[in-house]
Write a protein that holds these residues in place. Structure first.
Motif, short mmCIF file in Angstrom:
data_model
loop_
_atom_site.label_atom_id
_atom_site.label_comp_id
_atom_site.label_asym_id
_atom_site.label_seq_id
_atom_site.Cartn_x
_atom_site.Cartn_y
_atom_site.Cartn_z
N ALA A 1 -19.41 -16.30 24.37
CA ALA A 1 -18.65 -15.70 23.07
C ALA A 1 -18.60 -17.09 21.82
N ARG B 1 -17.74 -6.64 21.80
CA ARG B 1 -18.69 -7.33 21.15
C ARG B 1 -19.99 -7.43 22.47
N TYR B 2 -19.66 -7.90 23.42
CA TYR B 2 -20.39 -7.95 24.58
C TYR B 2 -21.11 -6.53 24.65
N ASP C 1 -21.52 -17.61 19.96
CA ASP C 1 -21.70 -16.12 19.25
C ASP C 1 -21.13 -16.19 17.87
N LEU D 1 -11.59 -2.20 17.33
CA LEU D 1 -12.06 -2.68 18.39
C LEU D 1 -12.44 -1.68 19.44
N ASP E 1 -21.15 -14.22 15.38
CA ASP E 1 -20.40 -12.85 15.15
C ASP E 1 -19.22 -12.82 15.94
N PHE E 2 -18.93 -13.29 16.90
CA PHE E 2 -17.85 -13.09 17.72
C PHE E 2 -16.65 -13.37 16.84
N ALA F 1 -11.85 -7.75 22.43
CA ALA F 1 -13.00 -8.19 21.47
C ALA F 1 -13.93 -8.54 21.92
N HIS F 2 -13.82 -9.34 22.95
CA HIS F 2 -14.96 -9.79 23.56
C HIS F 2 -15.64 -8.63 24.51
N TRP G 1 -15.53 -10.21 15.02
CA TRP G 1 -14.88 -9.35 16.03
C TRP G 1 -13.44 -9.53 16.38
N GLN G 2 -13.11 -10.74 16.53
CA GLN G 2 -11.73 -11.15 17.08
C GLN G 2 -10.71 -10.90 15.88
N ARG H 1 -14.76 1.30 18.63
CA ARG H 1 -15.98 0.74 18.94
C ARG H 1 -16.38 0.61 20.13
#
Length: 156
Positions: free
Chosen positions: A75, A50-51, A78, A92, A80-81, A46-47, A84-85, A95
């Protein structure tokens, strides 16, 4: 300096090692935190996903030529993180792959002028677009190694 072969090769394929590393792992292994407060394999993925979105924003700002200053990405800071997790792993990965294609096409298509544009990092100073891409790949490699270690039973 235009993007060099090893940079483009890694940008094109480095992330694909995730599939090989996690292919045979049970769901429980993917989501288990190795120790309280540490990220699971899925959290690391997820990190990375997202990154990539953050990196796309950064390279677009750098390409504008305004020499933007960026703080270190953390993270945990962040907003939004956490969302995403919570995403399912297939989402994931979809994306991650889609954004990587975008990043690869963008970097591979940089002109000589665009390659020379710079952005400033609070810790590492001024870096050209290629250096930002190298930084991105090294950061990703660190997390891929972490995923590998977690897949094979290491807790740190």
């Amino acid at each position: 300096m235009l993007p060099y072969r090893s940079l483009l090769d890694r940008l094109h394929t480095q992330h694909e090692s995730i599939d090989v590393i996690i292919r045979t792992l049970p769901h429980e292994k993917l989501v288990a935190a190795p120790v309280p407060g540490k990220w699971s394999i899925k959290d690391n993925i997820a990190h990375l996903a997202r990154y990539q979105a953050v990196f796309i924003e950064r390279i677009n700002r750098i390409a504008s030529g305004s020499r933007p200053l960026f703080e270190s990405y953390v993270a945990e800071h962040d907003a939004d993180f956490p969302a995403w997790q919570k995403w399912d792993l297939p989402i994931l990965l979809d994306r991650l792959y889609a954004d990587r294609k975008y990043i690869f096409d963008l970097v591979n298509g940089l002109s000589c002028t665009q390659v020379e544009t710079t952005g400033r990092h609070q810790r590492f100073g001024e870096m050209k677009m290629i250096e930002w891409t190298e930084f991105f790949l090294l950061h990703e490699a660190h997390h891929l190694f972490t995923i590998f270690k977690l897949a094979h039973g290491a807790t740190s």
